[in-house]
Design an enzyme around this catalytic site. Structure first.
Site, PDB file in Angstrom:
ATOM      1  N   TYR B 134       0.923  -1.217  -0.024  1.00  0.00           N
ATOM      2  CA  TYR B 134      -0.089  -0.048   0.078  1.00  0.00           C
ATOM      3  C   TYR B 134       0.884   1.383   0.028  1.00  0.00           C
ATOM      4  O   TYR B 134       1.738   1.436   0.866  1.00  0.00           O
ATOM      5  CB  TYR B 134      -0.912  -0.192   1.294  1.00  0.00           C
ATOM      6  CG  TYR B 134      -1.777   0.997   1.358  1.00  0.00           C
ATOM      7  CD1 TYR B 134      -3.272   0.816   1.127  1.00  0.00           C
ATOM      8  CD2 TYR B 134      -1.575   2.349   1.847  1.00  0.00           C
ATOM      9  CE1 TYR B 134      -4.205   1.855   1.299  1.00  0.00           C
ATOM     10  CE2 TYR B 134      -2.615   3.348   1.992  1.00  0.00           C
ATOM     11  CZ  TYR B 134      -3.914   3.138   1.635  1.00  0.00           C
ATOM     12  OH  TYR B 134      -4.779   3.927   1.915  1.00  0.00           O
ATOM     13  N   GLY B 137      -2.744   4.569  -1.485  1.00  0.00           N
ATOM     14  CA  GLY B 137      -3.930   4.060  -1.374  1.00  0.00           C
ATOM     15  C   GLY B 137      -4.953   4.835  -2.421  1.00  0.00           C
ATOM     16  O   GLY B 137      -6.087   4.689  -2.469  1.00  0.00           O
ATOM     17  N   SER B 138      -4.232   5.473  -3.599  1.00  0.00           N
ATOM     18  CA  SER B 138      -5.011   6.117  -4.592  1.00  0.00           C
ATOM     19  C   SER B 138      -5.389   5.401  -5.750  1.00  0.00           C
ATOM     20  O   SER B 138      -6.078   6.050  -6.721  1.00  0.00           O
ATOM     21  CB  SER B 138      -4.349   7.608  -4.920  1.00  0.00           C
ATOM     22  OG  SER B 138      -3.165   6.943  -5.726  1.00  0.00           O
ATOM     23  N   GLY B 265       2.709  -4.675  -7.078  1.00  0.00           N
ATOM     24  CA  GLY B 265       2.778  -5.404  -5.741  1.00  0.00           C
ATOM     25  C   GLY B 265       2.574  -7.009  -5.751  1.00  0.00           C
ATOM     26  O   GLY B 265       2.483  -7.673  -4.736  1.00  0.00           O
ATOM     27  N   GLY B 268       6.785  -8.106  -5.703  1.00  0.00           N
ATOM     28  CA  GLY B 268       7.511  -7.821  -4.779  1.00  0.00           C
ATOM     29  C   GLY B 268       7.347  -6.419  -4.162  1.00  0.00           C
ATOM     30  O   GLY B 268       6.349  -5.942  -4.749  1.00  0.00           O
ATOM     31  N   ARG B 398     -15.879  15.096  -8.177  1.00  0.00           N
ATOM     32  CA  ARG B 398     -16.545  13.742  -8.252  1.00  0.00           C
ATOM     33  C   ARG B 398     -17.199  13.437  -7.040  1.00  0.00           C
ATOM     34  O   ARG B 398     -18.308  12.851  -6.956  1.00  0.00           O
ATOM     35  CB  ARG B 398     -15.402  12.799  -8.752  1.00  0.00           C
ATOM     36  CG  ARG B 398     -15.860  11.342  -8.702  1.00  0.00           C
ATOM     37  CD  ARG B 398     -14.761  10.388  -8.642  1.00  0.00           C
ATOM     38  NE  ARG B 398     -14.374  10.475  -7.361  1.00  0.00           N
ATOM     39  CZ  ARG B 398     -13.075   9.609  -6.994  1.00  0.00           C
ATOM     40  NH1 ARG B 398     -12.546   8.651  -7.951  1.00  0.00           N
ATOM     41  NH2 ARG B 398     -12.855   9.652  -5.831  1.00  0.00           N
ATOM     42  N   TYR B 460      -8.208  10.179 -22.864  1.00  0.00           N
ATOM     43  CA  TYR B 460      -8.604   9.926 -21.316  1.00  0.00           C
ATOM     44  C   TYR B 460     -10.195  10.401 -21.581  1.00  0.00           C
ATOM     45  O   TYR B 460     -10.488  11.481 -21.688  1.00  0.00           O
ATOM     46  CB  TYR B 460      -7.930  10.789 -20.722  1.00  0.00           C
ATOM     47  CG  TYR B 460      -7.939  10.660 -19.161  1.00  0.00           C
ATOM     48  CD1 TYR B 460      -6.982  10.193 -18.316  1.00  0.00           C
ATOM     49  CD2 TYR B 460      -9.170  11.095 -18.457  1.00  0.00           C
ATOM     50  CE1 TYR B 460      -7.060  10.078 -17.088  1.00  0.00           C
ATOM     51  CE2 TYR B 460      -9.159  11.072 -17.035  1.00  0.00           C
ATOM     52  CZ  TYR B 460      -8.116  10.576 -16.428  1.00  0.00           C
ATOM     53  OH  TYR B 460      -7.934  10.419 -14.964  1.00  0.00           O
TER      54      TYR B 460
END
Lengths: 539, 539
Positions: B134, B137-138, B265, B268, B398, B460
């Protein structure tokens, strides 16, 4: 699209030395070169030794027979097999010249389609027969040599030589892996496009070989390796065919292409790639500058590498390299810088380089403008052009000297700018010490930067030393081991763009993080469970 | 060097929504936004729904107890664990707002040293306990969520937050993986250096997270992904610690770093990296141009991407994006282009862009010169600045709208230029069809290019649609599936820089060449034999 094949005539290829027999130095050129060397190394025995008759070398009978379905693709002719037995390094040429017959592949197989490649891998996998993918055979570190016991197949991709599809909007083309440099560019030219990947081996190497070895090419900054010009890959492995998507960029997991780039034939056979192309340049400006000290020349080159100007060419030659290969005497270093563009004049970029040169005490010796609207050259001697002609001829010169018991070879690496002074001193000292020990002190070590990055240069070293006929292989191997030890001890890479092959393995194993080695071994076992692909390379 | 820690106060971090509670829209800002939306989508029920009390959600008791040696690093506080239970996507925020408690990690472990990381992985491996690395955490695609049965550990790297060593000569720094964007830049600033990696999540994401997810950053061309700024990596795996060499470039086998970049993740924990830095820019020029047709705007952007000018910023906003987020009405598109340099004025580059814009029928609406010796802005409205402020505030907006049953989310991809017109039409149509089906027709689809390459753009997309409170998660999931199907069917990548996580897996599995998947599974088994690292991600 299927452009008409421009398949080169390869009947003149030298079995023992670089390139084509017709490219060898003329007697007059050889005399001139030998004269220069005898002035440099008085006392060296420059007696010429001719290559042996290949028919008299006793190439053994092939130990395997292909299945009937593949027989038409296979050659067991002794000289064909001999020509596929090793690459084109100095140590390969010397072994050829002295009739030192090593492992020779039992068959040369030339697939005509991708399905043929699949069939050959199936046959090799089911019979446990090692197979070495072969592009142009210009490997300089034992990449194509079947250096193991038992039978071997050399898989020569030369018939997969087509530019299959061109996308002019995205500036990309789908190209088969076996195409040689000149044939590739000839097929792109009608589209006004170019790959602009010009390694020294350009004439005698293939797209698939470049991709498998992460070859370095034309661009001294930005797209320095063929990796950067790769949009997607098609790779035949014993576990299936891997086709990545045509993507300008992606963040979906670790890059699939980056596993196969540099896999040196150990994970699969690259049959096709979508490559990123360039418009043909319209504006080109070149400057050559001399520096009074090497430190100042390196500082100027670093400033340029960190400037964001991104020159297409940026070579720093040390004084020995400048003298030998550009015919120019400088005290500290000779910097060759070029910009090119198909979109805009490059004057602003060029002018800023002239400022950077002056800021570091350099002197502009010559400039050249090959832009569409101008064609000018200023300065007494245009060292950049002399260097360029020399660059193409170097391997032939090496062969001429190898026949006269000279040790002439190169090695290359990369390191960070902060490490460079110590690194360079250590590597040069190791080379000179080794030359002194094994050759009795006669030798020259040169250095040039072939590519530069914001965080460091890629130095390329040349060795010129007088050997003893019959011993030059052992002498070179000792020198090479000494410099490789120094490279690894001082934080460099064992290769920036010549690949690992078999000769670099001990140092590569030291350099490679062990967990990555474990991952790579596992990947190899998954893709090539019989372990037949280029055994001894990478894992 | 151990610069004094500038550890941010994270006590204000929102457990349910983006960033800090203090960053949420003020009531006045929220009213203004809601007013604009109600004009756009009359009839949508904009009733506000407050987040639930986290203490009332019934976070279950932890099912595991850490060994005594690690206990001091562990937290089992319910709100701490809740804050580590998922990322910050729209679907995460909605689940939080509706009190939809999914899997929650049993422990949050915060190592203080790399040895702590080794010890945690040892413990997890020996007990078979899944562990999700972590960063900030975004994640917006389920990258940190323990979406599996049984206990789980969240490994929060926040204490590994130091710039450990700076090499100003090579312009690189050794940096710990847990450092957040602002703390990283604050530690580099005294050296006059900057990483210049500014994703939208900059404030709330870490270097290790960027590396593990191949994050996209500041530069619209050249170094578009964090990959390109990476000199070497240090990765703790259950099979040992992998340390690659600091090399500006290398051709020694497949790149070790490229296996870990994007490994999310699963292979490793990235504890350290040497990163390539930039001097802080001195010259900066920005232009904003409008186009009458989208095709002309795209053609101009492609010409710029293929020009070799390499702008630092190059965003093409379609009319809806320009109106909503830059407050500018254009018929075809709004192009924002910027150049920056620490070495030289960028006027020649900038002037050439103005020519390209004119060549494609564009109109320059504003220019800005933030160079050291000048500070000027011309034009009626500087849309580039409006867009930039909007960019940072978007996630908070948002959240404000998610509380009012709006579906507000983005997705991103990349494709080649030749494919783009068909691709864009198909993706947009799929989005609009899905919105019509699941939301009854109320919605807007916007598009911008965040990065551009010579062979294609990275589009995007933004979705704004009126949902039904309690159903917006299911509604969004249907829209997302529809657009993802269209992306994969039309040759795009399921993610250009948002990573795969758990939400993108079905489409990633379709996109990924199967032999590469086999190699990756084998690599994972070699490095993480117990399969405890971020289970369900990538393999």
């Amino acid at each position: 699209m299927q452009a008409p094949s421009k398949r080169p005539d390869r009947s003149g290829r030298s079995w023992w030395g670089w390139g084509d027999e017709s490219g060898q130095l003329t007697p007059a050129e050889a005399d001139e070169l030998v004269g220069r060397v005898s002035a440099l190394l008085p006392g060296h025995d420059l007696t010429e030794h001719a290559p042996p008759d290949p028919a008299a070398l006793g190439v053994p009978e092939p130990r395997i027979t292909p299945p009937a379905a593949l027989a038409a693709l296979c050659s067991d002719a002794p000289v064909d097999r001999l020509g596929h037995a090793r690459g084109k390094a100095f140590r390969d040429v010397v072994r050829n010249l002295t009739g030192d017959l090593g492992p020779v592949p039992d068959l040369v197989v030339r697939p005509r389609t991708e399905q043929d490649v699949v069939d050959v891998l199936d046959w090799c996998t089911s019979t446990g027969t090692p197979v070495d993918p072969y592009g142009g055979g210009s490997s300089v570190f034992g990449g194509v040599e079947p250096r193991f016991e038992g039978p071997a197949v050399s898989l020569d991709l030369e018939h997969l030589d087509q530019v299959v599809e061109v996308d002019p909007v995205s500036r990309a083309a789908r190209i088969q892996g076996g195409v040689y440099g000149p044939a590739l560019e000839a097929q792109l030219k009608p589209h006004g496009l170019t790959l602009r990947h010009f390694p020294q081996s350009f004439e005698f190497s293939t797209l698939g070989g470049w991709l498998a070895t992460r070859a370095g090419g034309h661009f001294a900054t930005l797209a320095t390796h063929i990796d950067d010009l790769t949009e997607s890959l098609r790779v035949v492995t014993p576990a299936g065919t891997s086709t990545s998507r045509r993507l300008p960029g992606s963040g979906a997991g670790p890059s699939p292409d980056r596993l196969f780039l540099g896999s040196e034939g150990a994970l699969g056979v690259i049959t096709e790639a979508w490559m990123r192309l360039q418009d043909r340049p319209v504006w080109q400006r070149t400057a050559t500058a001399g520096f009074a000290s090497y430190d100042a020349a390196v500082a100027a080159t670093r400033a340029l590498a960190q400037s964001g100007l991104h020159p297409s060419n940026c070579r720093l030659l040390d004084p020995a390299e400048a003298l030998i290969n550009a015919g120019t005497a400088v005290d500290g270093g000779l910097l060759i810088v070029a910009f090119e563009s198909a979109d805009h004049p490059v004057d602003a970029w060029f002018d800023r380089v002239l400022e950077l040169v002056a800021d570091h005490g350099g002197t502009v010796l010559a400039t050249r403008d090959r832009s569409a609207e101008a064609s000018t050259a200023e300065g007494d001697a245009d060292a950049s052009q002399a260097w360029r002609s020399s660059f193409i001829r170097m391997p032939y010169q090496r062969d001429t000297l190898a026949r006269r018991a000279m040790i002439v070879e190169t090695f290359e690496t990369a390191c960070t700018w902060d490490a460079f002074p110590t690194f360079h001193a250590a590597v040069t000292a190791a080379a000179q010490r080794a030359i002194a020990e094994v050759c009795g002190g006669q030798g020259v070590v040169t250095c040039r930067f072939t590519h530069v990055y914001p965080d460091g240069p890629a130095p390329y070293y040349g060795i010129y030393a007088g050997g003893r006929w019959g011993s030059t292989l052992a002498q070179w191997d000792e020198i090479k081991a000494a410099v490789s030890d120094a490279i690894i001890a001082h934080g460099g890479t064992i290769t920036h763009h010549h690949a690992v092959g078999r000769d670099h393995r001990p140092w590569y194993d030291e350099q490679r993080p062990e967990p990555f080695a474990q991952a790579l071994r596992a990947a190899k076992a998954a893709l090539d469970p019989a372990g037949v692909l280029n055994p001894g390379v990478l894992v």
